[in-house]
Design an enzyme around this catalytic site. Structure first.
Site, PDB file in Angstrom:
ATOM      1  CB  CYS A 283      43.473  29.816  51.014  1.00 30.94           C
ATOM      2  SG  CYS A 283      43.192  29.953  49.234  1.00 30.94           S
TER       3      CYS A 283
ATOM      4  CD  GLU B  45      41.470  25.996  43.784  1.00 30.06           C
ATOM      5  OE1 GLU B  45      41.351  27.212  43.999  1.00 30.06           O
ATOM      6  OE2 GLU B  45      41.353  25.127  44.660  1.00 30.06           O
TER       7      GLU B  45
END
Ligand SMILES: [Zn+2]
Length: 605
Positions: A396, A312
């Site tokens: 998120c 990520e």
């Protein structure tokens, strides 16, 4: 360090259509629908302890199920919802928050500890895996929520609960015998503690933030030690390397932005906060070195960060693939946080340019126009099969979008004792208290589509002060005047801000003309995926080509010769008014690139 402080979003009224619309959508649709989703997904239920009925965790993979993050999701939603309440009170939202506060109050351990996952699942194992399990990260987001809720409503029950938890953390972590010398694998607590310090003035909160930052990356490595204490091999770490969470070396010694992009952005935001609060030049210098690194070789034209899904985050310099770009929405939001803080270390248009670029092209794209669907990753090329999610197993990005937009007014203007600075335009009004008295300001424009900006300046009494107007890096040959008298923009502009100092009288008016025209942007030649490719920008907006505007052909096959003229078209029928681009066909008929729209307004998803 700069003297400027942001004018809070509650003191900035959004009057322009572009932002007013988005804010309204977030207040009326996004915040309530996110609460519904938190209920559906089990996040709200996970806060009610004890609760054996909750279908928790993927068997054999409990920590990776995302549920260790759920406290943070609740915290981020409370923060976004509280920003909504700051705009206008709403009994439903307040009742939903109060229910969560009831649950947290009941869940809190007598010593102040409050992590619902551990309290429910492994109460004897708290603080045993800071590397992976996000306890301090969760506290950070809850704390940001508690602070926002207190500021919006004056209610401090949640804040009190969280301050008790922070007291517990202060006792648990530190250099003294019996304390843990640890810090969180996912940075966030640091910037939240700085926010808490700014509210409470309690030096202990600032010192704790600085402690976590200073411990990061020290040897012997804390994550090695705690892995051994768990009976694990420290090398048996899923991410393999501590670059992943930026703990590979002390933060002041880091010269490359590496690893997980969101962690990096949150850490850098906190470093800039601490540099400001502690007047710490070594942290400021480290931020500047890392800023130069990310901007020179690791950022997409959309201000997306982190090309790789595997970590990520970041890979090699100039590795910026388009179709597989991860470019998480949270990373662009984090970049906005960092850029905004850098801008308050030093008033420099370089930071505001990146903030704006990330806002319009990397962050806003994460939320659909209807306010209820989301992008997590933001590739720059798609075969049409990617659409926005109604929700995400790791949500998120969803609340990062809502908390950003619900507080967007706070990014427009800053003030010092005797100066004002405009960073963004788009139709705002505000009252600012300078040393010389109150000044009312109203900025009117149709930005980002048009660059004609008018600013009314009305001090309560005639007063001398400076107004700084950002001249974006893309705006060449900007013109300005005050009351019709031209200002020498070149002579009066420093670091991207045009400074106008004079005696201001009520009703004085500044006119600023930022030429907005389509521009071809070419990537650094080392970006191999972009060889032979060009991007189009107009003002701060990056444009995209889609089949819906170019029917009948594969858009990936379109060509745009260097001599093709690019025209702008005002489309009042599209999304209540946007400016699109068209390129005319060449004599050879090669150019079929007939329609392009701003990326934030793309049809996909
Ligand atoms: Zn995210």
């Amino acid at each position: 360090m700069s003297e400027f402080k942001p004018v809070r979003f509650v003191d900035v009224a959004l009057e322009g259509q572009f932002w007013r619309e988005r804010l309204e959508t977030v207040l009326t649709r996004t915040i309530p629908s996110q609460h519904v989703q938190l209920g559906k997904q089990g996040v709200l239920l996970s806060l009610t302890l004890p609760n054996q009925s909750l279908p928790l965790s993927v068997p054999g993979n409990e920590h990776d199920s995302g549920q260790v993050l759920w406290d943070s999701d609740a915290g981020k939603w409370i923060e976004a919802a509280s920003y909504a309440l700051s705009h206008r009170r709403d009994p439903d939202i307040e009742a939903w928050i109060e229910n969560i506060v009831d649950d947290l109050e009941k869940a809190q351990a007598p010593d102040g500890y409050l992590n619902c996952w551990y309290l429910q699942r492994e109460p004897d194992k708290r603080w045993t895996n800071l590397r992976d399990n996000h306890e301090l990260y969760n506290l950070g987001h809850l704390l940001e929520g508690g602070i926002a809720y207190f500021l919006a409503t004056g209610r401090r029950r949640l804040l009190d609960i969280l301050e008790r938890y922070v007291d517990h953390v202060c006792k648990t972590f530190g250099p003294n015998p019996g304390q843990k010398r640890g810090y969180c694998g996912h940075q966030e607590i640091e910037l939240a503690l700085v926010k808490l310090y700014r509210l409470t003035g309690d030096r202990m909160h600032l010192d704790l933030a600085a402690y976590f930052m200073n411990e990061r990356g020290r040897q012997p490595h804390y994550f090695d030690q705690e892995a051994v204490e768990r009976g694990e091999n420290p090398r048996d770490f899923r991410a393999k390397r501590y670059e992943y969470n930026q703990s590979h070396r002390p933060v002041r010694e880091q010269t490359k932005v590496v690893g997980h992009a969101v962690r990096a952005m949150y850490m850098l935001s906190a470093m800039a906060d601490l540099a400001a609060e502690l007047n710490d030049d070594s942290l400021k210098k480290a931020c500047e070195v890392l800023w130069a690194d990310v901007i020179s070789s690791k950022i997409y034209i959309t201000s997306g960060l982190g090309p790789a899904a595997a970590n990520e985050g970041f890979t090699e310099d100039h590795d910026l693939p388009n179709d597989t770009a991860y470019a998480e929405t949270c990373a662009s939001v984090g970049l906005i946080f960092w850029a905004h803080r850098m801008l308050h270390l030093e008033l420099d248009g370089r930071y505001a340019d990146v903030l704006e670029q990330a806002l319009f092209n990397g962050a806003l794209t994460g939320l659909s126009r209807d306010g209820e669907r989301y992008f997590y990753s933001n590739p720059l090329e798609s075969d049409g099969r990617r659409g926005r999610w109604a929700w995400h197993p790791c949500p998120c990005c969803t609340m990062n979008s809502s908390r950003l937009i619900a507080s967007i007014g706070g990014y427009f203007v800053s003030a010092s004792e005797n100066a004002i600075a405009f960073h963004l335009y788009g139709g705002v009004s505000t009252n600012i208290q300078l040393a010389t008295g109150n000044v009312f300001l109203r900025e009117t424009s149709a930005y980002p589509f048009f660059g004609s900006i008018r600013i009314e300046v009305s001090p309560d009494a005639p007063a001398e002060f400076t107004i700084n107007l950002r001249i974006p890096g893309w705006a060449h040959e900007a013109e300005a005047s005050v009351g019709g008298c031209a200002v020498d923009v070149t002579a009066c502009t420093r670091n991207g801000y045009l400074a106008i100092s004079r005696l201001w009288n009520a009703g004085d008016t500044i006119a600023l003309e930022l030429p907005i025209s389509p521009k071809r942007i070419y990537a650094h030649p080392s970006v191999k995926q972009d060889i032979g490719r060009v991007a189009l920008k107009r003002g701060p907006l990056v444009y995209c080509v889609e089949e819906v505007d170019n029917p009948g052909g594969a858009v990936q096959q379109l060509k745009l010769p260097r001599d093709a003229r690019i025209k702008t078209v005002e489309r009042g029928d599209l999304f209540d008014g946007v400016v699109t681009l068209t390129a005319s066909k060449t004599k050879s008929g090669e150019t079929a690139c007939t329609g392009m729209r701003p990326r934030s307004f793309r049809a996909a998803g």
